[in-house]
Design an enzyme around this catalytic site. Structure first.
Site, mmCIF file in Angstrom:
data_model
loop_
_atom_site.group_PDB
_atom_site.id
_atom_site.type_symbol
_atom_site.label_atom_id
_atom_site.label_comp_id
_atom_site.label_asym_id
_atom_site.label_seq_id
_atom_site.Cartn_x
_atom_site.Cartn_y
_atom_site.Cartn_z
ATOM 1 C CD GLN A 193 41.130 47.940 50.134
ATOM 2 O OE1 GLN A 193 42.045 48.745 49.937
ATOM 3 N NE2 GLN A 193 41.233 46.677 49.802
ATOM 4 C CG ASN A 223 38.409 43.026 45.430
ATOM 5 O OD1 ASN A 223 37.713 42.696 44.469
ATOM 6 N ND2 ASN A 223 39.645 42.605 45.596
ATOM 7 C CE1 TYR A 236 38.950 39.867 18.204
ATOM 8 C CE2 TYR A 236 37.555 40.487 20.064
ATOM 9 C CZ TYR A 236 37.967 40.675 18.754
ATOM 10 O OH TYR A 236 37.393 41.655 17.995
ATOM 11 C CD GLU A 237 36.973 38.722 26.661
ATOM 12 O OE1 GLU A 237 36.174 39.540 27.112
ATOM 13 O OE2 GLU A 237 37.128 37.587 27.116
ATOM 14 C CG PHE A 245 39.415 32.474 32.655
ATOM 15 C CD1 PHE A 245 40.373 32.719 33.629
ATOM 16 C CD2 PHE A 245 38.603 31.354 32.778
ATOM 17 C CE1 PHE A 245 40.526 31.859 34.706
ATOM 18 C CE2 PHE A 245 38.747 30.487 33.851
ATOM 19 C CZ PHE A 245 39.709 30.739 34.821
ATOM 20 C CG HIS A 281 34.266 36.895 60.736
ATOM 21 N ND1 HIS A 281 35.420 37.552 60.371
ATOM 22 C CD2 HIS A 281 34.344 35.656 60.176
ATOM 23 C CE1 HIS A 281 36.162 36.740 59.634
ATOM 24 N NE2 HIS A 281 35.540 35.594 59.495
ATOM 25 C CB CYS A 297 38.795 37.884 61.639
ATOM 26 S SG CYS A 297 38.341 39.311 60.663
ATOM 27 C CG HIS A 321 36.969 44.343 54.280
ATOM 28 N ND1 HIS A 321 36.832 42.971 54.148
ATOM 29 C CD2 HIS A 321 38.013 44.688 53.478
ATOM 30 C CE1 HIS A 321 37.770 42.517 53.332
ATOM 31 N NE2 HIS A 321 38.500 43.538 52.897
ATOM 32 N N GLY A 358 40.321 37.702 44.808
ATOM 33 C CA GLY A 358 41.583 37.966 45.490
ATOM 34 C C GLY A 358 41.396 38.663 46.820
ATOM 35 C CB CYS A 359 38.430 39.633 48.759
ATOM 36 S SG CYS A 359 38.034 40.323 50.358
ATOM 37 C CB SER A 360 43.114 38.720 52.069
ATOM 38 O OG SER A 360 42.772 40.015 52.545
ATOM 39 N NE ARG A 410 25.006 26.272 25.687
ATOM 40 C CZ ARG A 410 25.692 27.398 25.675
ATOM 41 N NH1 ARG A 410 25.505 28.282 24.713
ATOM 42 N NH2 ARG A 410 26.568 27.664 26.624
HETATM 43 P P1 H2U Z 1 41.039 43.058 50.661
HETATM 44 O O1 H2U Z 1 39.805 43.884 50.673
HETATM 45 O O2 H2U Z 1 41.623 42.887 49.282
HETATM 46 O O3 H2U Z 1 40.891 41.769 51.384
HETATM 47 O O4 H2U Z 1 42.106 43.883 51.483
HETATM 48 C C1 H2U Z 1 42.007 44.187 52.819
HETATM 49 C C2 H2U Z 1 42.977 45.308 53.103
HETATM 50 O O5 H2U Z 1 43.283 45.287 54.487
HETATM 51 C C3 H2U Z 1 44.299 45.170 52.358
HETATM 52 O O6 H2U Z 1 44.458 46.309 51.549
HETATM 53 C C4 H2U Z 1 44.605 45.671 54.659
HETATM 54 C C5 H2U Z 1 45.338 45.117 53.461
HETATM 55 O O7 H2U Z 1 46.439 45.919 53.151
HETATM 56 N N1 H2U Z 1 45.073 45.145 55.927
HETATM 57 C C6 H2U Z 1 45.444 46.022 56.944
HETATM 58 O O8 H2U Z 1 45.431 47.231 56.753
HETATM 59 N N2 H2U Z 1 45.831 45.513 58.159
HETATM 60 C C7 H2U Z 1 45.918 44.182 58.443
HETATM 61 O O9 H2U Z 1 46.218 43.816 59.553
HETATM 62 C C8 H2U Z 1 45.665 43.192 57.372
HETATM 63 C C9 H2U Z 1 45.128 43.715 56.080
HETATM 64 ZN ZN ZN Z 2 36.113 39.223 61.363
#
Ligand code: H2U
Ligand code: ZN
Length: 352
Positions: A168, A153, A316-317, A312, A115, A52, A166, A159-161, A31
Site C-alpha cells: 500500500q 503488510n 511490561y512492554e 506478544f 496470486h 480474489c 500487494h 491481519g492481512c486479509s 540454552r
Molecule cells: P491488507 O494489505 O491489509 O490486506 O489490505 C488490503 C487493502 O485493500 C485494504 O486497505 C483494500 C482494503 O481497504 N481493498 C480495496 O481497496 N478494495 C477491495 O475490493 C478490497 C480491499
Molecule cells: Zn489474487
C-alpha cells in the site's frame, strides 16, 4: 572494571532514530536453540483465484473491475483511510484536546498478477518493477503531499486479509508520529555532529560485522543494534540517499537482489512464507531541507520461535518499555547463516 556483556547481562539499548530504549534480557536464551522446526504444509495457492479481489480481471468489493494487468497494478483504495477533499481545520480550543484535519490518499499496489507469488519468489526483474512503482509513487504523490508511506503488510498473523502479493501507499499533508520522531532525531544528530546519523551508524556496523545479515555493492541489511522485534531488520543504501526516486538504475537492480535475498532468508527461518510489516522511510517530500535524512526500510516480523509462535507485546512492554530475549547479534547470526535458496525450491529439488 567489569564490562557489560551483551550476551550475559540484562541491559538497555538506545534507539537513536526514535529516541527510545529497549530492554535486552540475554540470560533467558542461554540454552542452545531448540526452537521446533514445524513442518507447515506448503501453502500452495493457485496462480489465479476467481474469488480474489486483487487478481487481474476480477471484481473488487465495490464492483469495480481490475484490468487484466500483466505486471504491477496500482489503484486508489476503495476504503481509503485518508481523503483528498477534507477541509483544513485546526481545532485547538483546549491544549489538552487538540485536533487537526488532514488531506491524503491511500492506494493499493499489486506486485504481480500471480496470486501465488510473494516478493521472495518473484524474479529479480519483477521485484525491480515493484521498486520502480514505489519510486514513481513517491515522485507523483510527493508533489502534493508531505509524507508518503510505502508499506507491505504480509501474512494472516499481521491481519492481512488477502495473500495476493500487494502493498500500500498512504500519502498525507502532515508528518505522522514515527517519521516525526525520526526526523527530529536525525536533525539533532546532524546539528551536533555535522554528519548523517545512519551513515555513521552503518560504518560502525561494517567494522563490527556481527549484526549484518546481507550486503552487496550498494546496500546493507542489518539487525539494528536497538532492534525490538525478534528478527527485525533495516535495509539502507551505502551512499547518502534521501528518497527512492533518487536511486540510480544500478542501485535499483542491487536493491531488488538484496530485497529478494533478505526475504528468502526470512522464509527459510521457519520454512514458512514469513509474515511482516515492511515499509520505506524516505525524507519528507515538502520543500524543506532534509540533508540530515537517510533513506531506509524497516522490516518488522512478529514471529519468535516458529511459524506459529509470535511475540506478544503486552505487560511490561505496554506499561514500561520494549523488551527482547534473543540478542540482536544472535538474531543477525541466525538470519545470516540461512540458505539463499528458497525452501520451496530446495524442497522441489529434493523431490525431483
Ligand atoms: P491488507 O494489505 O491489509 O490486506 O489490505 C488490503 C487493502 O485493500 C485494504 O486497505 C483494500 C482494503 O481497504 N481493498 C480495496 O481497496 N478494495 C477491495 O475490493 C478490497 C480491499
Ligand atoms: Zn489474487
Amino acid at each position: 572494571m567489569i564490562q557489560l556483556s551483551f550476551s550475559d547481562h540484562p541491559h538497555r539499548r538506545y534507539n537513536p532514530l526514535s529516541g527510545e530504549w529497549v530492554l535486552v534480557s540475554p540470560h533467558r536464551t542461554k540454552r542452545p536453540w531448540r526452537g521446533k522446526q514445524e513442518t507447515t504444509p506448503s501453502q500452495n495457492r493457485p496462480s489465479y483465484d476467481p474469488k480474489c479481489y486483487l487478481c487481474p480481471g476480477n471484481a473488487r468489493a465495490n464492483g469495480k473491475i481490475n484490468p487484466k494487468y500483466s505486471s504491477t497494478y496500482v489503484f486508489t483504495n476503495d476504503f481509503a483511510a485518508l481523503l483528498s477533499n477534507t477541509p483544513t481545520v485546526k481545532n485547538s480550543i483546549n491544549p489538552l484536546m487538540q485536533s487537526e484535519s488532514l488531506q491524503g490518499t491511500c492506494r493499493v499496489i499489486c506486485f504481480s498478477p500471480r496470486h501465488d507469488l510473494t516478493l521472495a519468489e518473484m524474479s529479480i526483474e519483477e521485484v525491480q518493477c515493484v521498486i520502480d512503482v514505489w519510486a514513481d509513487q513517491v515522485t507523483e504523490l510527493g508533489k502534493r503531499y508531505r509524507w508518503i508511506q510505502i508499506f507491505e503488510n504480509k501474512g494472516e498473523i499481521m491481519g492481512c486479509s488477502n495473500p495476493h502479493p500487494h502493498g500500500q501507499v498512504w500519502a498525507e499533508t502532515v508528518l505522522p508520529s514515527e517519521p516525526f520522531k525520526e526526523d527530529r532525531q536525525q536533525v539533532l544528530y546532524f546539528k551536533e555532529n555535522d554528519s548523517i546519523m545512519l551513515l555513521d551508524y552503518i560504518n560502525i556496523e561494517y567494522e563490527q560485522k556481527d549484526r549484518i545479515v546481507v550486503e552487496n555493492e550498494h546496500w546493507i541489511a542489518i539487525v539494528p543494534f536497538w532492534a525490538f522485534w525478534p528478527f527485525e531488520t533495516m535495509l539502507l543504501p551505502r551512499r547518502h540517499v534521501l528518497r527512492l526516486p533518487e536511486l540510480a538504475i544500478a542501485e535499483k537492480v542491487s536493491l531488488s537482489k538484496i530485497l529478494k535475498n533478505l526475504l528468502i532468508k526470512y522464509d527459510n527461518l521457519f520454512n514458512v512464507s514469513f509474515p511482516y510489516t515492511m515499509g520505506w522511510h524516505g525524507a519528507p517530500t515538502d520543500p524543506g531541507n532534509y540533508t540530515h535524512w537517510q533513506l531506509h526500510a524497516h522490516f518488522y516480523p512478529p514471529l519468535l520461535r516458529s511459524s506459529t509462535v509470535k511475540k506478544f507485546v503486552v505487560g511490561y512492554e505496554m506499561l514500561s518499555e520494549a523488551q527482547r530475549d534473543l540478542t540482536q547479534e544472535q538474531a543477525a547470526g541466525r538470519l545470516r547463516n540461512l540458505s539463499d535458496i528458497h525452501y520451496k525450491l530446495r524442497d522441489s529439488q529434493v523431490k525431483e
